[in-house]
Design an enzyme around this catalytic site. Structure first.
Site, mmCIF file in Angstrom:
data_model
loop_
_atom_site.group_PDB
_atom_site.id
_atom_site.type_symbol
_atom_site.label_atom_id
_atom_site.label_comp_id
_atom_site.label_asym_id
_atom_site.label_seq_id
_atom_site.Cartn_x
_atom_site.Cartn_y
_atom_site.Cartn_z
ATOM 1 N N HIS A 157 0.831 -1.208 0.000
ATOM 2 C CA HIS A 157 0.000 0.000 0.000
ATOM 3 C C HIS A 157 0.865 1.258 0.000
ATOM 4 O O HIS A 157 0.576 2.238 -0.701
ATOM 5 C CB HIS A 157 -0.917 -0.046 1.231
ATOM 6 N N GLU A 195 2.185 1.816 -3.406
ATOM 7 C CA GLU A 195 1.112 2.364 -4.259
ATOM 8 C C GLU A 195 1.054 3.896 -4.122
ATOM 9 O O GLU A 195 0.998 4.626 -5.108
ATOM 10 C CB GLU A 195 -0.223 1.733 -3.861
ATOM 11 N N HIS A 196 1.068 4.384 -2.873
ATOM 12 C CA HIS A 196 1.026 5.842 -2.659
ATOM 13 C C HIS A 196 2.220 6.530 -3.323
ATOM 14 O O HIS A 196 2.085 7.566 -3.949
ATOM 15 C CB HIS A 196 1.088 6.143 -1.152
ATOM 16 N N GLU A 246 -4.456 8.072 7.320
ATOM 17 C CA GLU A 246 -5.367 7.121 6.676
ATOM 18 C C GLU A 246 -5.655 5.969 7.649
ATOM 19 O O GLU A 246 -6.803 5.535 7.797
ATOM 20 C CB GLU A 246 -4.736 6.599 5.375
#
Lengths: 426, 428
Positions: A70, A73-74, A145
């Site tokens: 993740h 991905e960012h 997040e």
């Protein structure tokens, strides 16, 4: 070099192209010329569960911190001269990305300038740029997040269940990782993960909508070189058959308790077949769908509300039937579900209920070809599983009441069930 | 969307709209009842569509309804209650596969139309009351929906800010009325509401399919022939200026992350052009990932995961919301205002304005790819004689200039600030 074949479904009047590039990249394209938009996904078989892997040409497994997929991905949106969003801003395309348990997908949708947008996608996903400084900056954003999800009761009740069902499999950990695990992530680590997981043999491209198939294939062929990458082997985590704990609860600011009841299934082979997945979906519809007597009874007795639902949650090395909803008496609902499963085993499934569930699921399958982003998601599922997109129509048609009865008698074992509850704060 | 939309009058104040949609495998039939928002009627109105889709004389229980839908190849029956400006809109729709996909040559679409009409016009009532058991059940579900709004903290925070900002106006009434209002209802009240809604609401019947089918509207004409229509006029929404003193409200809950919402009013909001100006301003302020708030509050300062701006075009207000550490709330607040000042002073690149316009035009062009979205688009503009097509909306957006943005930015005045903070216990 691209090898391609056309796959058709007469019933639906739909077709798509499945192709393999000499680099190993898999390509799936469904042209829908009467639509205005086109959606594209460039994805890798790399998700939050991939904390242990090896390359096919080595014997040793590598371990990486939770939340790395993740995080990557960012960060992948950034390059040395700006970020991909700035490039998309010039075309007006909608762009985004997501990481799930077993995949990371980069997507855009547009109604014009497909070629320019597709160039941006093919470019930034293959060209990483990370520095210690940008990695540190992202830790703040992802930290928020994670915090946001800490307050999300539906998210928490689900991950609490997964950690009750699973002792070792990383499916039990939040997709974004934890504040602690992401603090371990470094720029070098991200480069290495990119080198390993973002090689073309581990990747796929799915496109649907208003596109010219041959032009898309040409563009891929121009941009991607033929060099084949090394296959990535997912590590298994010695997950025991037994559950971790039968009950877990947490308090959050909610109006009414939320629950997830899960039945952990054996995963002797890591992945369930298409038939197993569809049969289980039909069974769940029969047990607790809106047309079931269980649903009617629970809702009439005030034990559940319309949030009540079920799904067959499964992927590499994990599979569980999950019933979820809100109830002032979660334990009682769990007991009622278990009692209903026993009753069905004892009395058998009503053939009418089977026909009803099948009819309903058939209609839903047809309807999903209405929506472009849904088609692209289904193409991604196809790329992940290796099944054909239309196989489900054929498999579905052949499923009998006996198949579902067998599923009922072998799955959903109480011994392997766990209940997760979110209670309101006092 | 080049095909022609056909409007016809079904009854007094009941408009039928056929929207051709050739690209889908489904047909959609939707019915909307629009009524003025008022404290006295909001709760009963809100419950009505849920009760009507939960039981009827022909389909007395939700189980029978559900099984009938399965038999219609998983047709999708939906209902909702929403706010539109100062109106309350009750929606019911049924979407099914088009007849050609039926495995047994049935007129699925016609059967769906009959079912929807039966649910609306032939409810489970006796002696001027709705069936007590069904009423009790749907009301419980409604109260749980209202109570459950607290579960999603981001939406809850936005709702709290908007209610405060709209205080004193009809639009401040919650879409489902209130918990107390629901608990005070009786099955006879809902019967009265049903009569009133059928008689006085402004009604739109939408039909979206590949081919027009007069028989669908004819069925509604017959059904409405039995109703004595006395439609109440729908008044345009009131647009008010910002309060003289900024309202600051705060809630405390057991949360890990704080929520901050700023509500702004535009002081010069009137004609249609203002709608597009405010829309573009909102997008470049906090819409896409190129926007000022995303680029600065999130990317440069790492304060949050989201910091977004949105508008309510009917009521002419704009909200900005973000989820942040409690300790960073003031810093985030300052930065949001700082970025707004940049818009006021014209301190932004033309490329940003272009990006917003392109992005909005793209989204208008894509509207026709979803049957429910295109239905909603035209339903939202039902009172315009000649609503712009999505493509024409794109043109209007393209006409917005840099000076327009500066002008609208300067018209925005902070009205309400909402903060969700942790309880003392959570801080420990």
């Amino acid at each position: 070099m691209i090898e391609k074949k056309l796959i058709k479904c007469e019933t639906l009047g739909e077709s798509y192209i499945q192709a393999t590039h000499s680099s190993g990249l898999k390509i799936y394209i469904m042209s829908k010329p009467d639509y205005s938009s086109a959606h594209a996904i460039f994805g890798t078989k790399y998700g939050s569960i991939d904390t242990k892997f090896r390359l096919a040409d080595t014997d040793e497994f590598t371990l990486i911190p939770e939340g790395t997929a993740h995080f990557l991905e960012h960060k992948l949106f950034e390059s040395e001269d700006g970020n991909a969003f700035e490039r998309y801003a010039k075309t007006g395309a909608y762009a985004n990305a997501y990481t799930s348990f077993d995949r990371t997908c980069y997507l855009f949708s547009c109604t014009s300038q497909f070629e320019e947008n597709f160039d941006i996608l093919l470019d930034f996903v293959r060209h990483p740029f990370f520095t210690a400084e940008t990695v540190e900056k992202e830790q703040g954003i992802i930290g928020q997040e994670i915090r946001m999800y800490d307050d999300e009761p539906n998210w928490r009740v689900c991950f609490n269940l997964l950690s009750a069902l699973y002792s070792r499999h990383p499916v039990r950990i939040d997709i974004a990782g934890t504040t602690e695990s992401i603090a371990e992530i470094t720029a070098d680590m991200l480069f290495e993960c990119h080198r390993n997981f973002y090689n073309m043999s581990n990747m796929f491209i799915c496109v649907a909508g208003n596109v010219d198939v041959d032009a898309v294939l040409d563009q891929i062929d121009r941009q991607i070189d033929d060099q084949k990458g090394c296959e990535v082997i997912r590590g298994l985590h010695d997950e025991p058959r037994e559950i971790n704990t039968p009950y877990v609860e947490q308090r959050l600011a909610v109006a009414k308790p939320l629950f997830n009841l899960g039945f952990k299934e054996a995963c002797d082979v890591p992945e369930k077949t298409l038939k197993e997945r569809i049969v289980t979906a039909i069974l769940l519809e029969i047990i607790s769908g809106k047309s079931s007597s269980l649903y009617e009874r629970l809702i009439n007795e005030g034990l559940i509300n319309e949030s009540f639902d079920s799904e067959y949650f499964n992927g590499f090395g994990y599979a569980a039937e999950i019933f979820d909803g809100e109830s002032s008496e979660p334990q009682r609902v769990a007991d009622e579900i278990k009692a209903e499963i026993k009753r069905l085993r004892r009395e058998g499934i009503d053939p009418d209920a089977f026909t009803c569930a099948k009819n309903s699921l058939y209609g839903q399958m047809v309807m999903q070809y209405n929506v472009i982003d849904r088609i692209v998601s289904d193409l991604v599922a196809t790329a992940m599983s290796g099944d054909g997109l239309f196989d489900e129509m054929d498999v579905f048609a052949a499923i009998t009441l006996d198949d579902v009865t067998e599923c009922l008698n072998t799955q959903l074992n109480e011994e392997y069930s766990a209940l997760s509850v979110i209670l309101p704060t006092e | 969307m080049t095909e022609k939309i056909v409007k016809n009058e079904i009854a007094l104040g009941v408009v039928g709209v056929y929207i051709p949609t050739t690209r889908f495998k489904t047909a959609r039939l939707s019915v909307e009842f629009e009524l003025p928002l008022a404290e006295e009627t909001a709760s009963a109105n809100a419950l009505l569509p849920f009760l009507l889709t939960g039981c009827s004389k022909e389909y007395p229980t939700s189980l029978i309804i559900s099984r009938r839908l399965d038999n219609l190849y998983g047709a999708n029956l939906e209902c909702s209650c929403e706010k539109r400006g100062d109106s309350q809109v009750l929606k019911m729709s049924i979407t099914s596969i088009e007849n050609k996909y039926s495995l047994d040559d049935r007129d699925i679409v016609g059967e769906c139309a009959d079912m929807l009409i039966s649910l609306i016009f032939n409810p489970l009532v006796e002696n001027d009351r709705f069936d007590e058991k069904s009423f009790q059940k749907e009301r419980r579900l409604m109260v749980e929906k209202i109570d459950g709004e607290i579960n999603n903290k981001r939406n809850y925070a936005l709702y709290r800010c908007e209610s405060e900002l709209l205080k004193g106006e009809p639009a401040s009434i919650a879409r489902y009325g209130s918990r107390e209002g629901q608990l005070a209802l009786t099955s006879a009240d809902i019967f009265t509401a049903w009569k009133r809604v059928l008689s006085t609401a402004f009604i739109r019947v939408g039909y979206l399919a590949a081919e027009p089918d007069e028989s669908v509207f004819d069925r509604f004409k017959s059904a409405f022939a039995t109703i004595e229509r006395q439609p109440e006029p729908i008044v345009p929404p009131v647009v008010s200026p910002a309060k003289a003193i900024v309202s600051e409200i705060e809630d405390r809950m057991a949360v890990n992350q704080g929520k901050l919402v700023l509500g702004f009013r535009s002081s010069s909001y009137g004609d249609d052009r203002d709608t597009y100006r405010l829309m573009v301003l909102s997008d470049l302020f906090g819409g896409g990932p190129y926007s000022l708030l995303f680029d600065n509050v999130r990317e440069k300062m790492s304060l949050c995961y989201y910091c977004a701006s949105r508008t309510n075009r009917r009521k002419g207000f704009l909200t900005v919301d973000s989820g942040v550490e409690f300790a960073n709330m003031d810093k985030t607040y300052d930065e949001i205002l700082n970025q707004l000042n940049r818009l006021k002073n014209g301190d932004f690149d033309d490329s940003l304005l272009d990006a917003s316009k392109k992005s909005l035009c793209e989204s208008f062009r894509a509207l026709g790819d979803s049957q429910s979205v295109i239905d909603r688009y035209y339903a939202d503009r039902v009172h315009s004689d000649n609503p712009p097509t999505p493509d024409e909306m794109g043109e209007l957006v393209r006409s917005v200039t840099r000076d327009d943005i500066i002008h609208v930015a300067n018209s925005l005045k902070l009205d309400t600030v909402y903060r969700l903070k942790a309880t003392e216990e959570m801080k420990k």
